[in-house]
Motif scaffolding. Structure first.
Motif, PDB file in Angstrom:
ATOM      1  N   THR A   1      -0.265   7.800 -18.522  1.00  0.00           N
ATOM      2  CA  THR A   1      -1.634   7.608 -19.010  1.00  0.00           C
ATOM      3  C   THR A   1      -2.233   6.254 -18.655  1.00  0.00           C
ATOM      4  O   THR A   1      -3.448   6.079 -18.768  1.00  0.00           O
ATOM      5  CB  THR A   1      -1.694   7.799 -20.535  1.00  0.00           C
ATOM      6  OG1 THR A   1      -0.768   6.900 -21.169  1.00  0.00           O
ATOM      7  CG2 THR A   1      -1.340   9.223 -20.916  1.00  0.00           C
ATOM      8  N   LYS A   2      -1.420   5.309 -18.223  1.00  0.00           N
ATOM      9  CA  LYS A   2      -1.958   3.975 -17.894  1.00  0.00           C
ATOM     10  C   LYS A   2      -3.089   4.036 -16.866  1.00  0.00           C
ATOM     11  O   LYS A   2      -4.132   3.395 -17.043  1.00  0.00           O
ATOM     12  CB  LYS A   2      -0.833   3.067 -17.401  1.00  0.00           C
ATOM     13  CG  LYS A   2       0.027   2.471 -18.513  1.00  0.00           C
ATOM     14  CD  LYS A   2       1.095   1.556 -17.940  1.00  0.00           C
ATOM     15  CE  LYS A   2       1.933   0.942 -19.061  1.00  0.00           C
ATOM     16  NZ  LYS A   2       3.012   0.066 -18.529  1.00  0.00           N
TER      17      LYS A   2
ATOM     18  N   ALA B   1      -6.439   5.575 -18.637  1.00  0.00           N
ATOM     19  CA  ALA B   1      -6.835   5.170 -19.987  1.00  0.00           C
ATOM     20  C   ALA B   1      -8.328   4.906 -20.107  1.00  0.00           C
ATOM     21  O   ALA B   1      -8.957   5.245 -21.118  1.00  0.00           O
ATOM     22  CB  ALA B   1      -6.047   3.927 -20.415  1.00  0.00           C
TER      23      ALA B   1
ATOM     24  N   ARG C   1      -1.679   6.477 -29.800  1.00  0.00           N
ATOM     25  CA  ARG C   1      -0.727   5.406 -29.536  1.00  0.00           C
ATOM     26  C   ARG C   1       0.044   5.060 -30.811  1.00  0.00           C
ATOM     27  O   ARG C   1      -0.531   4.943 -31.894  1.00  0.00           O
ATOM     28  CB  ARG C   1      -1.464   4.168 -29.038  1.00  0.00           C
ATOM     29  CG  ARG C   1      -0.566   3.045 -28.530  1.00  0.00           C
ATOM     30  CD  ARG C   1      -1.372   1.821 -28.122  1.00  0.00           C
ATOM     31  NE  ARG C   1      -2.422   2.173 -27.176  1.00  0.00           N
ATOM     32  CZ  ARG C   1      -3.707   1.917 -27.366  1.00  0.00           C
ATOM     33  NH1 ARG C   1      -4.112   1.328 -28.478  1.00  0.00           N
ATOM     34  NH2 ARG C   1      -4.590   2.267 -26.461  1.00  0.00           N
TER      35      ARG C   1
ATOM     36  N   THR D   1       3.398   7.106 -21.856  1.00  0.00           N
ATOM     37  CA  THR D   1       2.748   5.822 -21.591  1.00  0.00           C
ATOM     38  C   THR D   1       2.473   5.611 -20.113  1.00  0.00           C
ATOM     39  O   THR D   1       1.352   5.253 -19.719  1.00  0.00           O
ATOM     40  CB  THR D   1       3.616   4.675 -22.131  1.00  0.00           C
ATOM     41  OG1 THR D   1       3.899   4.899 -23.513  1.00  0.00           O
ATOM     42  CG2 THR D   1       2.892   3.343 -21.977  1.00  0.00           C
ATOM     43  N   GLU D   2       3.470   5.786 -19.283  1.00  0.00           N
ATOM     44  CA  GLU D   2       3.308   5.503 -17.859  1.00  0.00           C
ATOM     45  C   GLU D   2       2.301   6.438 -17.205  1.00  0.00           C
ATOM     46  O   GLU D   2       1.499   6.019 -16.363  1.00  0.00           O
ATOM     47  CB  GLU D   2       4.665   5.598 -17.145  1.00  0.00           C
ATOM     48  CG  GLU D   2       5.637   4.511 -17.546  1.00  0.00           C
ATOM     49  CD  GLU D   2       5.066   3.103 -17.353  1.00  0.00           C
ATOM     50  OE1 GLU D   2       4.489   2.848 -16.270  1.00  0.00           O
ATOM     51  OE2 GLU D   2       5.183   2.288 -18.283  1.00  0.00           O
TER      52      GLU D   2
ATOM     53  N   GLN E   1       2.151   5.403 -25.776  1.00  0.00           N
ATOM     54  CA  GLN E   1       1.179   6.486 -25.844  1.00  0.00           C
ATOM     55  C   GLN E   1       1.912   7.814 -25.959  1.00  0.00           C
ATOM     56  O   GLN E   1       2.797   8.119 -25.150  1.00  0.00           O
ATOM     57  CB  GLN E   1       0.283   6.483 -24.610  1.00  0.00           C
ATOM     58  CG  GLN E   1      -0.981   7.306 -24.752  1.00  0.00           C
ATOM     59  CD  GLN E   1      -2.024   6.630 -25.627  1.00  0.00           C
ATOM     60  OE1 GLN E   1      -2.040   5.415 -25.759  1.00  0.00           O
ATOM     61  NE2 GLN E   1      -2.913   7.414 -26.217  1.00  0.00           N
TER      62      GLN E   1
END
Length: 411
Positions: A110-111, A114, A126, A107-108, A131
């Motif tokens: 890909t932020k 995105a 997701r 997640t971190e 993610q």
């Protein structure tokens, strides 16, 4: 576990590593991909991995696994602590593997990137607001039309609305000639084809809050609309009752017994092989209240307990980022980046692929929930089978709603 021979490029990578000053302690990443991406020694992926190795100093051992074996093999291998560091996943498998704790949370990482991906394909990676994967390539379904049959039916252009779609299907149906308007699959194949129509009618299957919405009027009306093309209009061939794979769905169209078929870009090779003289065109799906098309494709994910999380993320970012536009073009597949949707990028695609990319913005991923495989095969497959055999769509979808809620409640 069956798989093709491991393909190593260690000697080349080591030479490049020394030349570029890379550390001899560079990470070695094991990667599984679906076998069509490694069809032969000159497959584009080989060259792309060599470029990655040269740029990073890491090495990649890539293994080809068939689509039919991939999901099972991954569950077995990863559950035992083995398996690849990086893996290609059909987008329908992400939720199950993530729910089992087998995928790394990215997640971190890909932020910040995105927005570089198309929303539908990005959402396919997701699960539970986290993610777990990035899209390697995407596809969707469009409308294939037999141009000669359409003209003979007195219709000048391919349908763009539901009403035109129904009228064209009826017009191309001729009992005496045994021709039909549209070919459709049975069971889970038909279910996959109908999802787009539920969304096009403003309906939902399982919403973002995890609530089943299939018994609502919009979803029921969409299923009823499609089912009546068979039960009332007889505009689908009898094979709709039993067609359980894409070859069987495509057969009436290839044989020029069905004037239209709803399918994806994977059909292009089948049509060229099955009937090289077939004259057809590809168009965005006719729209209902809104445009929508169900997406498919493959994502790249990382093993939860990989020893090389940083290097593995570098690899999936390399293959799914800006370079994927050219990489997927070599495979005649669709990159899932937003850069691939520009007019210039679409125009560079082979003509039959252009309609797929032109409707990419309306692509929708199937619900990313752990029980989706069962919902698709057991619930929606049964819904479609029952309505084409005469069961009222409202009754079938009410029963589906109950079944889906039970599956969603299971922990």
């Amino acid at each position: 576990m069956r798989m093709r021979k491991i393909l190593k490029s260690g000697i080349v990578a080591a030479t490049l590593s020394v030349a570029m000053g890379h550390s001899a302690l560079a990470d070695n990443i094991v990667m599984w991909v679906n076998s069509p991406l490694l069809a032969g020694p000159n497959a584009p992926l080989h060259q792309e991995l060599k470029a990655f190795e040269a740029a990073t100093g890491h090495t990649v051992e890539v293994q080809a696994v068939s689509h039919m074996e991939m999901e099972r093999n991954l569950f077995v291998a990863l559950s035992s602590g083995a398996g690849p560091d990086v893996m290609a996943l059909d987008i329908a498998w992400v939720a199950g593997l993530a729910d089992a704790g087998l995928l790394l949370d990215i997640t971190e990482q890909t932020k910040p990137i995105a927005a570089e991906y198309q929303p539908g394909p990005f959402a396919s990676g997701r699960y539970g607001q986290k993610q777990y994967a990035l899209p390697l390539y995407t596809n969707n379904v469009a409308l294939f039309v037999n141009d000669q049959m359409l003209e003979q039916a007195g219709i000048k252009k391919a349908p763009t609305t539901w009403a035109e779609f129904r009228d064209a299907a009826v017009a191309m149906t001729n009992k005496d000639k045994q021709t039909y308007g549209v070919s459709f699959g049975g069971s889970r194949m038909g279910a996959f084809q109908l999802y787009s129509y539920i969304w096009q009618n403003g309906g939902e299957i399982v919403d973002n809050q995890g609530k089943s919405r299939v018994s609502e009027p919009a979803a029921v009306e969409a299923v009823d609309f499609l089912a009546k093309l068979y039960t009332q209009n007889r505009a689908m061939p009898e094979s709709v009752l039993t067609a359980g794979n894409w070859d069987e769905v495509h057969a009436p169209f290839i044989q020029e017994r069905a004037g239209m078929v709803v399918t994806g870009d994977w059909a292009l090779a089948a049509f060229a092989k099955g009937n090289p003289k077939l004259k057809f065109s590809v168009h965005p799906l006719p729209s209902g209240i809104q445009a929508a098309t169900v997406i498919g494709g493959y994502d790249l994910a990382i093993k939860a307990d990989t020893k090389f999380p940083k290097a593995s993320f570098e690899l999936i970012r390399w293959l799914t980022g800006p370079r994927s536009v050219e990489l997927m073009r070599k495979y005649e597949r669709l990159s899932a980046t937003t850069a691939a949707t520009t007019p210039e990028a679409v125009a560079a695609l082979p003509k039959p692929l252009q309609p797929f990319m032109s409707q990419a913005a309306t692509g929708r991923a199937r619900p990313v929930i752990a029980s989706w495989t069962q919902i698709h095969s057991d619930v929606f497959g049964n819904v479609w089978d029952s309505v084409i055999r005469g069961k009222p769509a409202k009754d079938a979808m009410s029963e589906a709603d109950i079944a889906i809620k039970r599956l969603l409640e299971k922990k």
